[in-house]
Design a protein around this motif. Structure first.
Motif, PDB file in Angstrom:
ATOM      1  N   GLU A 165       0.750  -1.234  -0.060  1.00  0.00           N
ATOM      2  CA  GLU A 165       0.061   0.106   0.169  1.00  0.00           C
ATOM      3  C   GLU A 165       0.853   1.263   0.006  1.00  0.00           C
ATOM      4  N   ILE A 169       2.838   4.857 -11.043  1.00  0.00           N
ATOM      5  CA  ILE A 169       1.520   3.905 -10.699  1.00  0.00           C
ATOM      6  C   ILE A 169       0.438   4.460 -11.305  1.00  0.00           C
ATOM      7  N   VAL A 218      -3.788   4.422 -11.327  1.00  0.00           N
ATOM      8  CA  VAL A 218      -4.863   4.060 -10.674  1.00  0.00           C
ATOM      9  C   VAL A 218      -6.112   4.415 -11.593  1.00  0.00           C
ATOM     10  N   VAL A 251      -3.514   3.596  -2.092  1.00  0.00           N
ATOM     11  CA  VAL A 251      -3.610   2.636  -2.976  1.00  0.00           C
ATOM     12  C   VAL A 251      -2.976   1.316  -2.708  1.00  0.00           C
ATOM     13  N   GLU A 252      -3.518   0.290  -3.150  1.00  0.00           N
ATOM     14  CA  GLU A 252      -2.814  -0.928  -3.220  1.00  0.00           C
ATOM     15  C   GLU A 252      -2.322  -1.557  -4.504  1.00  0.00           C
ATOM     16  N   ILE A 253      -1.159  -1.825  -4.770  1.00  0.00           N
ATOM     17  CA  ILE A 253      -0.499  -2.371  -5.880  1.00  0.00           C
ATOM     18  C   ILE A 253      -1.152  -3.836  -6.357  1.00  0.00           C
ATOM     19  N   THR A 254      -1.630  -3.711  -7.415  1.00  0.00           N
ATOM     20  CA  THR A 254      -2.351  -5.114  -7.892  1.00  0.00           C
ATOM     21  C   THR A 254      -1.206  -5.634  -8.936  1.00  0.00           C
ATOM     22  N   ALA A 297      -2.725  -0.127  -9.769  1.00  0.00           N
ATOM     23  CA  ALA A 297      -3.077  -0.197  -8.407  1.00  0.00           C
ATOM     24  C   ALA A 297      -4.606   0.149  -8.416  1.00  0.00           C
ATOM     25  N   GLU A 298      -5.083  -0.367  -7.104  1.00  0.00           N
ATOM     26  CA  GLU A 298      -6.560  -0.273  -6.851  1.00  0.00           C
ATOM     27  C   GLU A 298      -6.489   1.026  -5.739  1.00  0.00           C
TER      28      GLU A 298
END
Length: 147
Positions: free
Chosen positions: A54, A78, A80, A91-94, A103-104
């Motif tokens: 995150e 990143i 988003v 954000v969380e890296i997907t 990221a989400e």
């Protein structure tokens, strides 16, 4: 099967038989592959971010796909989805790629404009001292056409 190079960092590392390597490690098309992340290991090893991490980023630009573009502290890009420019988000890296990550959005955060507020206050004080009315600068990025 050889040992997985991500064994120390992988949250789902598991060996089928002791000494045989990770159950998620494999070979796909001549590349070392991690089935847990569903990505080539070379992509995962060389990037400063990892899936599941995150970050708090400032989205400052927009990609042609419509995704907001932000950067980590060390400059890694990143993307988003759903966050437009001039926003701050947690954000969380997907997914991680060679030169960027997807990221989400987890949470929208307020922008911190401490420096801009101080500059605006100084400009307002200067215009009051000189006796001229404060007005927005024409041709600026925010008010290019003077509307």
């Amino acid at each position: 099967m050889s040992d997985c190079p991500l064994a120390d960092d992988c949250p789902r590392f598991e060996e089928r038989i002791a000494g045989m390597g990770c159950a998620h490690y494999g070979d796909r098309g001549g590349m070392e592959w991690c089935k847990n992340y569903d990505q080539p290991i070379s992509d995962l090893k060389t990037q400063p971010v990892k899936p599941g991490e995150e970050y708090v980023i400032d989205v400052t630009d927009i990609h042609e796909s419509g995704a907001g573009i932000g950067r980590t502290d060390d400059g890694f890009i990143i993307f988003v989805d759903g966050v437009l420019p001039e926003a701050r988000a947690k954000v969380e890296i997907t997914k991680v790629y060679n030169n960027h990550a997807q990221a989400e959005e987890l949470e929208r955060l307020p922008m911190e404009d401490d420096e801009d507020d101080e500059e605006d206050e100084q400009e307002a004080a200067a215009s009051e001292k000189s006796g001229r009315a404060s007005r927005e600068r024409l041709g600026s990025r925010d008010n290019f056409w003077g509307k």
